[in-house]
Design a protein around this motif. Structure first.
Motif, PDB file in Angstrom:
ATOM      1  N   ARG A   1       4.244   6.439  -4.374  1.00 27.40           N
ATOM      2  CA  ARG A   1       4.850   6.315  -5.711  1.00 27.40           C
ATOM      3  C   ARG A   1       6.346   5.997  -5.615  1.00 27.40           C
ATOM      4  O   ARG A   1       7.182   6.644  -6.222  1.00 27.40           O
TER       5      ARG A   1
ATOM      6  N   SER B   1       2.510   2.092  -3.320  1.00 28.43           N
ATOM      7  CA  SER B   1       1.544   2.664  -4.256  1.00 28.43           C
ATOM      8  C   SER B   1       1.225   4.124  -3.902  1.00 28.43           C
ATOM      9  O   SER B   1       1.262   4.998  -4.765  1.00 28.43           O
ATOM     10  N   LYS B   2       0.916   4.382  -2.644  1.00 28.37           N
ATOM     11  CA  LYS B   2       0.516   5.731  -2.227  1.00 28.37           C
ATOM     12  C   LYS B   2       1.642   6.754  -2.365  1.00 28.37           C
ATOM     13  O   LYS B   2       1.407   7.900  -2.738  1.00 28.37           O
TER      14      LYS B   2
ATOM     15  N   ASP C   1       0.831  -1.210   0.000  1.00 26.55           N
ATOM     16  CA  ASP C   1       0.000   0.000   0.000  1.00 26.55           C
ATOM     17  C   ASP C   1       0.862   1.255   0.000  1.00 26.55           C
ATOM     18  O   ASP C   1       0.591   2.208  -0.731  1.00 26.55           O
ATOM     19  N   THR C   2       1.905   1.265   0.815  1.00 25.45           N
ATOM     20  CA  THR C   2       2.782   2.427   0.942  1.00 25.45           C
ATOM     21  C   THR C   2       3.501   2.708  -0.373  1.00 25.45           C
ATOM     22  O   THR C   2       3.602   3.864  -0.799  1.00 25.45           O
TER      23      THR C   2
END
Length: 88
Positions: free
Chosen positions: A39, A36-37, A33-34
């Motif tokens: 980038r 992705s968030k 998740d990190t």
């Protein structure tokens, strides 16, 4: 006198994350998740819970204590045919 910022675009910045996952499944899930968030382009990891499989670009050492994760589209040099137990 010419300016240092004459119409030359800056090269894109690479975003790198370094993290110890402590062999924790939840921490590795949060990593996904990190990445992705925020980038993230490259993550340098140690004590991963498990090694990821394709389509992930996941390079792990022979004893599973360290890994490098690379975003799809970021070029990676091929690993040597003879895998060494540790990154150097």
């Amino acid at each position: 006198m010419p300016s240092c910022t004459e119409d030359h675009p800056s090269p894109p910045m690479m975003r790198i994350l370094q993290l110890n996952l402590n062999h924790c499944e939840a921490a590795q899930d949060l990593l996904c998740d990190t990445i992705s968030k925020l980038r993230i382009d490259v993550a340098i990891l140690c004590e991963q819970y498990k090694n990821l499989t394709p389509p992930n670009k996941w390079l792990a050492d022979a004893d599973g204590q360290a890994a490098i994760w690379v975003q799809v589209g970021v070029p990676v040099q091929k690993r040597p045919a003879r895998v060494h137990p540790y990154f150097s």
